[in-house]
Design a protein around this motif. Structure first.
Motif, PDB file in Angstrom:
ATOM      1  N   UNK A  65      39.077  44.838  34.681  1.00 11.97           N
ATOM      2  CA  UNK A  65      39.088  45.779  33.564  1.00 11.97           C
ATOM      3  C   UNK A  65      37.710  45.928  32.945  1.00 11.97           C
ATOM      4  N   UNK A  66      37.004  44.810  32.800  1.00 11.97           N
ATOM      5  CA  UNK A  66      35.648  44.860  32.249  1.00 11.97           C
ATOM      6  C   UNK A  66      34.716  45.652  33.157  1.00 11.97           C
ATOM      7  N   UNK A  67      34.890  45.490  34.465  1.00 10.01           N
ATOM      8  CA  UNK A  67      34.079  46.255  35.420  1.00 10.01           C
ATOM      9  C   UNK A  67      34.390  47.742  35.324  1.00 10.01           C
ATOM     10  N   UNK A  68      35.670  48.090  35.209  1.00  9.23           N
ATOM     11  CA  UNK A  68      36.028  49.513  35.062  1.00  9.23           C
ATOM     12  C   UNK A  68      35.446  50.097  33.789  1.00  9.23           C
ATOM     13  N   UNK A  69      35.439  49.311  32.714  1.00  6.83           N
ATOM     14  CA  UNK A  69      34.809  49.772  31.477  1.00  6.83           C
ATOM     15  C   UNK A  69      33.311  49.965  31.682  1.00  6.83           C
ATOM     16  N   UNK A  70      32.689  49.024  32.379  1.00  7.35           N
ATOM     17  CA  UNK A  70      31.262  49.157  32.681  1.00  7.35           C
ATOM     18  C   UNK A  70      30.980  50.433  33.449  1.00  7.35           C
ATOM     19  N   UNK A  71      31.856  50.756  34.395  1.00  8.62           N
ATOM     20  CA  UNK A  71      31.692  51.993  35.163  1.00  8.62           C
ATOM     21  C   UNK A  71      31.795  53.224  34.258  1.00  8.62           C
ATOM     22  N   UNK A  72      32.728  53.185  33.316  1.00  6.10           N
ATOM     23  CA  UNK A  72      32.870  54.314  32.375  1.00  6.10           C
ATOM     24  C   UNK A  72      31.605  54.478  31.534  1.00  6.10           C
ATOM     25  N   UNK A  73      31.099  53.354  31.017  1.00  6.13           N
ATOM     26  CA  UNK A  73      29.874  53.420  30.214  1.00  6.13           C
ATOM     27  C   UNK A  73      28.692  53.901  31.059  1.00  6.13           C
ATOM     28  N   UNK A  74      28.626  53.453  32.296  1.00  4.38           N
ATOM     29  CA  UNK A  74      27.541  53.886  33.186  1.00  4.38           C
ATOM     30  C   UNK A  74      27.630  55.389  33.434  1.00  4.38           C
ATOM     31  N   UNK A  75      28.843  55.923  33.597  1.00  8.04           N
ATOM     32  CA  UNK A  75      29.029  57.373  33.781  1.00  8.04           C
ATOM     33  C   UNK A  75      28.494  58.146  32.584  1.00  8.04           C
ATOM     34  N   UNK A  76      28.642  57.565  31.386  1.00  8.84           N
ATOM     35  CA  UNK A  76      28.183  58.218  30.156  1.00  8.84           C
ATOM     36  C   UNK A  76      26.709  57.908  29.876  1.00  8.84           C
ATOM     37  N   UNK A  77      26.061  57.208  30.817  1.00  9.02           N
ATOM     38  CA  UNK A  77      24.664  56.820  30.693  1.00  9.02           C
ATOM     39  C   UNK A  77      24.423  55.866  29.516  1.00  9.02           C
ATOM     40  N   UNK A  78      25.430  55.067  29.181  1.00 10.15           N
ATOM     41  CA  UNK A  78      25.313  54.027  28.166  1.00 10.15           C
ATOM     42  C   UNK A  78      25.019  52.713  28.900  1.00 10.15           C
ATOM     43  N   UNK A  79      23.769  52.585  29.326  1.00 14.15           N
ATOM     44  CA  UNK A  79      23.376  51.529  30.257  1.00 14.15           C
ATOM     45  C   UNK A  79      23.557  50.132  29.665  1.00 14.15           C
TER      46      UNK A  79
END
Length: 113
Positions: A65-79
């Motif tokens: 779940x944390x990885x999926x959240x990281x992917x969402x943030x990465x998509x939004x360019x919230x590095x």
């Protein structure tokens, strides 16, 4: 029981720099409670309620779940937020490219001075 769990969550969610220290699940959660928490967090994630899902994933120590959240943030360019999620998930495969990208940015900024 709920109050005790809430207190444990609050204690675990200390802050050291930009990374919260919650890479281990809260003690005292049974397997069935953990499954229920993860199901609830998945439902919240699917509804787009990422902040609520994040708290539960962190509480349960649910790395997927944390990885999926990281992917969402990465998509939004919230590095930085993406990096935080990957670190909590112990996902080195996702961490390394972000660190490399961020180090290149810092290197360019230093050279401009």
């Amino acid at each position: 029981m709920k109050e005790e769990l809430k207190n444990q969550i609050d204690l675990k969610q200390g802050n050291y720099g930009f990374i919260k220290v919650t890479d281990q699940p809260v003690d005292g959660i049974s397997d069935s409670q953990k499954v229920q928490l993860i199901r609830k967090a998945n439902a919240l994630f699917n509804e787009g309620k990422f902040d609520l899902a994040k708290r539960i994933y962190m509480t349960a120590g649910y790395s997927d779940g944390l990885t999926r959240l990281g992917d969402k943030y990465a998509e939004k360019n919230e590095v930085l937020e993406a990096l935080k999620m990957y670190v909590l998930a112990h996902n080195k495969r996702k961490i390394e490219p972000l660190v490399e990208k961020m180090s290149k940015v810092v290197s360019v900024l230093i050279k401009e001075d």
